[in-house]
Scaffold this motif. Structure first.
Motif, PDB file in Angstrom:
ATOM      1  N   HIS A   1      37.395  49.669  41.765  1.00  0.00           N
ATOM      2  CA  HIS A   1      37.972  50.880  42.132  1.00  0.00           C
ATOM      3  C   HIS A   1      39.270  50.958  42.338  1.00  0.00           C
ATOM      4  O   HIS A   1      40.058  51.929  42.588  1.00  0.00           O
ATOM      5  CB  HIS A   1      37.190  51.753  43.303  1.00  0.00           C
ATOM      6  N   ASN A   2      40.023  49.606  42.496  1.00  0.00           N
ATOM      7  CA  ASN A   2      41.573  49.747  42.661  1.00  0.00           C
ATOM      8  C   ASN A   2      41.946  48.374  42.278  1.00  0.00           C
ATOM      9  O   ASN A   2      41.292  47.241  42.231  1.00  0.00           O
ATOM     10  CB  ASN A   2      42.061  50.220  43.952  1.00  0.00           C
ATOM     11  N   ASP A   3      43.187  48.245  42.003  1.00  0.00           N
ATOM     12  CA  ASP A   3      43.693  46.643  41.657  1.00  0.00           C
ATOM     13  C   ASP A   3      43.323  45.569  42.653  1.00  0.00           C
ATOM     14  O   ASP A   3      43.188  44.613  42.252  1.00  0.00           O
ATOM     15  CB  ASP A   3      45.387  47.040  41.614  1.00  0.00           C
ATOM     16  N   GLU A   4      43.737  46.148  44.050  1.00  0.00           N
ATOM     17  CA  GLU A   4      43.740  44.790  44.790  1.00  0.00           C
ATOM     18  C   GLU A   4      42.303  44.177  45.020  1.00  0.00           C
ATOM     19  O   GLU A   4      42.159  42.841  44.989  1.00  0.00           O
ATOM     20  CB  GLU A   4      44.006  45.514  46.334  1.00  0.00           C
ATOM     21  N   MET A   5      41.305  44.899  44.846  1.00  0.00           N
ATOM     22  CA  MET A   5      39.899  44.302  44.641  1.00  0.00           C
ATOM     23  C   MET A   5      39.741  43.981  43.465  1.00  0.00           C
ATOM     24  O   MET A   5      39.194  42.607  43.529  1.00  0.00           O
ATOM     25  CB  MET A   5      39.059  45.593  44.846  1.00  0.00           C
ATOM     26  N   GLY A   6      40.374  44.271  42.331  1.00  0.00           N
ATOM     27  CA  GLY A   6      40.000  43.439  41.160  1.00  0.00           C
ATOM     28  C   GLY A   6      40.658  42.168  41.119  1.00  0.00           C
ATOM     29  O   GLY A   6      40.308  41.237  40.624  1.00  0.00           O
ATOM     30  N   LEU A   7      41.944  42.323  41.676  1.00  0.00           N
ATOM     31  CA  LEU A   7      42.762  41.112  41.651  1.00  0.00           C
ATOM     32  C   LEU A   7      42.029  39.927  42.497  1.00  0.00           C
ATOM     33  O   LEU A   7      41.986  38.620  42.480  1.00  0.00           O
ATOM     34  CB  LEU A   7      44.313  41.239  42.183  1.00  0.00           C
ATOM     35  N   GLY A   8      41.683  40.481  43.749  1.00  0.00           N
ATOM     36  CA  GLY A   8      40.956  39.592  44.639  1.00  0.00           C
ATOM     37  C   GLY A   8      39.600  39.020  43.909  1.00  0.00           C
ATOM     38  O   GLY A   8      39.297  37.700  44.023  1.00  0.00           O
ATOM     39  N   ALA A   9      38.818  39.632  43.167  1.00  0.00           N
ATOM     40  CA  ALA A   9      37.674  39.479  42.262  1.00  0.00           C
ATOM     41  C   ALA A   9      38.203  38.353  41.307  1.00  0.00           C
ATOM     42  O   ALA A   9      37.333  37.580  41.008  1.00  0.00           O
ATOM     43  CB  ALA A   9      37.007  40.555  41.836  1.00  0.00           C
ATOM     44  N   ILE A  10      39.246  38.588  40.705  1.00  0.00           N
ATOM     45  CA  ILE A  10      39.760  37.571  39.672  1.00  0.00           C
ATOM     46  C   ILE A  10      39.831  36.293  40.115  1.00  0.00           C
ATOM     47  O   ILE A  10      39.342  35.233  39.663  1.00  0.00           O
ATOM     48  CB  ILE A  10      40.755  37.941  38.975  1.00  0.00           C
ATOM     49  N   GLN A  11      40.301  36.223  41.414  1.00  0.00           N
ATOM     50  CA  GLN A  11      40.494  34.773  42.132  1.00  0.00           C
ATOM     51  C   GLN A  11      39.098  34.319  42.338  1.00  0.00           C
ATOM     52  O   GLN A  11      38.890  33.027  41.983  1.00  0.00           O
ATOM     53  CB  GLN A  11      40.932  35.099  43.450  1.00  0.00           C
ATOM     54  N   ALA A  12      38.208  35.041  42.588  1.00  0.00           N
ATOM     55  CA  ALA A  12      36.834  34.500  43.010  1.00  0.00           C
ATOM     56  C   ALA A  12      36.230  34.000  41.782  1.00  0.00           C
ATOM     57  O   ALA A  12      35.587  33.133  41.457  1.00  0.00           O
ATOM     58  CB  ALA A  12      35.677  35.643  43.694  1.00  0.00           C
ATOM     59  N   ILE A  13      36.325  34.812  40.546  1.00  0.00           N
ATOM     60  CA  ILE A  13      35.865  34.518  39.199  1.00  0.00           C
ATOM     61  C   ILE A  13      36.598  33.212  38.708  1.00  0.00           C
ATOM     62  O   ILE A  13      35.625  32.234  38.177  1.00  0.00           O
ATOM     63  CB  ILE A  13      36.202  35.645  38.354  1.00  0.00           C
ATOM     64  N   GLU A  14      37.703  33.010  39.011  1.00  0.00           N
ATOM     65  CA  GLU A  14      38.293  31.574  38.544  1.00  0.00           C
ATOM     66  C   GLU A  14      37.746  30.838  39.447  1.00  0.00           C
ATOM     67  O   GLU A  14      37.476  29.462  38.868  1.00  0.00           O
ATOM     68  CB  GLU A  14      39.738  32.004  38.607  1.00  0.00           C
ATOM     69  N   GLU A  15      37.635  30.795  40.548  1.00  0.00           N
ATOM     70  CA  GLU A  15      37.153  29.675  41.385  1.00  0.00           C
ATOM     71  C   GLU A  15      35.659  29.236  41.218  1.00  0.00           C
ATOM     72  O   GLU A  15      35.540  28.051  41.566  1.00  0.00           O
ATOM     73  CB  GLU A  15      37.367  30.137  42.932  1.00  0.00           C
ATOM     74  N   ALA A  16      35.101  30.408  40.447  1.00  0.00           N
ATOM     75  CA  ALA A  16      33.691  29.935  40.221  1.00  0.00           C
ATOM     76  C   ALA A  16      33.488  29.116  38.717  1.00  0.00           C
ATOM     77  O   ALA A  16      32.554  28.922  38.342  1.00  0.00           O
ATOM     78  CB  ALA A  16      32.842  31.256  40.158  1.00  0.00           C
ATOM     79  N   GLY A  17      34.734  29.214  38.211  1.00  0.00           N
ATOM     80  CA  GLY A  17      34.911  28.662  36.945  1.00  0.00           C
ATOM     81  C   GLY A  17      34.753  29.286  35.571  1.00  0.00           C
ATOM     82  O   GLY A  17      34.399  28.457  34.605  1.00  0.00           O
ATOM     83  N   PHE A  18      34.904  30.541  36.034  1.00  0.00           N
ATOM     84  CA  PHE A  18      34.805  31.605  34.736  1.00  0.00           C
ATOM     85  C   PHE A  18      36.251  32.098  34.453  1.00  0.00           C
ATOM     86  O   PHE A  18      36.972  32.125  35.024  1.00  0.00           O
ATOM     87  CB  PHE A  18      33.760  32.593  34.987  1.00  0.00           C
ATOM     88  N   LYS A  19      36.166  32.602  33.278  1.00  0.00           N
ATOM     89  CA  LYS A  19      37.356  33.232  32.972  1.00  0.00           C
ATOM     90  C   LYS A  19      37.333  34.781  32.624  1.00  0.00           C
ATOM     91  O   LYS A  19      36.685  35.592  32.022  1.00  0.00           O
ATOM     92  CB  LYS A  19      37.516  32.861  31.059  1.00  0.00           C
ATOM     93  N   PRO A  20      38.152  35.457  33.740  1.00  0.00           N
ATOM     94  CA  PRO A  20      38.178  36.908  33.964  1.00  0.00           C
ATOM     95  C   PRO A  20      38.827  37.479  32.804  1.00  0.00           C
ATOM     96  O   PRO A  20      39.854  36.825  32.371  1.00  0.00           O
ATOM     97  CB  PRO A  20      38.991  36.883  35.165  1.00  0.00           C
TER      98      PRO A  20
END
Ligand code: GZL
Length: 330
Positions: free
Chosen positions: A235-254
């Motif tokens: 629902h906003n950029d900040e949460m999406g950008l935070g999620a991108i970090q988590a996705i990358e740290e899990a070894g996936f490509k956002p």
């Protein structure tokens, strides 16, 4: 000529604030008359959107000779702090109160107090529940449900031909806030109306912050894994950008292993798009300070107003991110 303002009466102490005003009429029409004293109870400083919105309102008030003073309060995303600010504005007898309500409910009493004091209220950005509609003059802000519909339309266009159905994760904004409620309802209204075959795997609030958005995404990953997840709707950029970090740290490509939609359109959001880490941006425009000052003056002058005045906003896909990035103002 001085306009005496009684500022805060507590424990018997009487605080007297003097607000210097020019001579002339009270029309607030930008002449040499008294300028308006405006109280603004802002949500907080939780996102780039919010910071840009506060800056837009402050700079517009500063530059507008119809406004003598803007009393700005950062509500720190706490309704109690906003209510306290409004009560102080009433005590200080401001001319107009501007409120960006952190959530939709719980405002009836304090808005009634403002009405009883003869002080008009303008909502900026977020809205309040329909039951309180008669307690404010107008809302200047976004159509959050339309923002959700725009996001939903792109999701339908992108996933309509997915034979396995679309598995979705949702990062909701602040629980109980108008943008969270309406961006959700608008999004799924379109998915259902268009008959998309989807499953909402999980949906939780990240409170519009990057830190909480990342933490919730980490929980999603731990609980569900990312294999087979097609789309994250943030629902906003900040949460999406935070999620991108988590996705990358899990070894996936956002942006590749999982498609991502964000709402706002900050510089950081567009940069992530240019970097291929997200796929669609629905704009939510915070830069409406000058428009708000016009609304405040019209309200102070008793002009009749529409209940809702929408700000202009667009949408952007991956073909547009690079060209649009230099235009972003926050
Ligand atoms: C929307 C605004 C929301 C933004 C978030 O108008 O209320 O609050 O989308 C902000 O970034 O926190």
């Amino acid at each position: 000529m001085f306009k005496q303002v009684l500022a805060g009466v507590g424990a018997g102490a009487l605080l007297l604030g003097l607000t210097a005003c020019g001579g002339g009429d009270d029309s607030g029409d930008g002449g040499s008359g008294d300028g308006l004293v405006v109280g603004f109870a802002q949500v907080g400083a939780e996102s780039a959107w919010r910071t840009a919105n506060s800056e837009s309102v402050k700079s517009a008030a500063e530059a507008d000779d119809r406004i003598a003073e803007l009393k700005f309060v950062d509500g720190q995303q706490e309704q109690e702090k906003q209510i306290e600010a409004i009560r102080n504005f009433i005590t200080q007898q401001v001319d107009v109160i501007v409120l960006a309500p952190v959530v939709e409910t719980g405002w009836t009493d304090v808005l009634q107090e403002a009405e009883d004091a003869g002080i008009p209220v303008v909502l900026a950005d977020r809205g309040v529940e329909a039951a309180d509609e008669d307690l404010y003059v107008t809302r200047l802000g976004s159509d959050f449900a339309e923002e959700g519909r725009k996001a939903g339309a792109w999701a339908v266009e992108t996933f309509a031909d997915d034979p396995d159905g679309t598995r979705i994760l949702e990062l909701q904004g602040t629980t109980g806030s108008a943008p969270a409620n309406d961006r959700k309802s608008g999004f799924f209204e379109v998915l259902d109306a268009e008959g998309l075959n989807y499953e909402l795997v999980d949906s939780q609030s990240g409170n519009f912050t990057a830190e909480e958005g990342k933490a919730v995404m980490e929980t999603f990953i731990t609980t569900h894994g990312l294999e087979g997840i097609d789309l994250l709707y943030a629902h906003n950029d900040e949460m999406g950008l935070g999620a991108i970090q988590a996705i990358e740290e899990a070894g996936f490509k956002p942006g590749e292993d999982i498609q991502i939609i964000i709402v706002d359109g900050s510089k950081a959001g567009f940069q992530a798009g240019v970097d291929g880490k997200l796929n669609y941006i629905v704009e939510c425009n915070p830069v409406f300070g000058e428009q708000l000052m016009d609304v405040v003056v019209d309200v102070a002058n008793g002009e009749s107003m529409e209940k809702f005045t929408p700000v202009e906003e667009g949408v952007f896909d991956s073909t547009q991110f690079e060209a649009e990035l230099p235009n972003r103002q926050f």
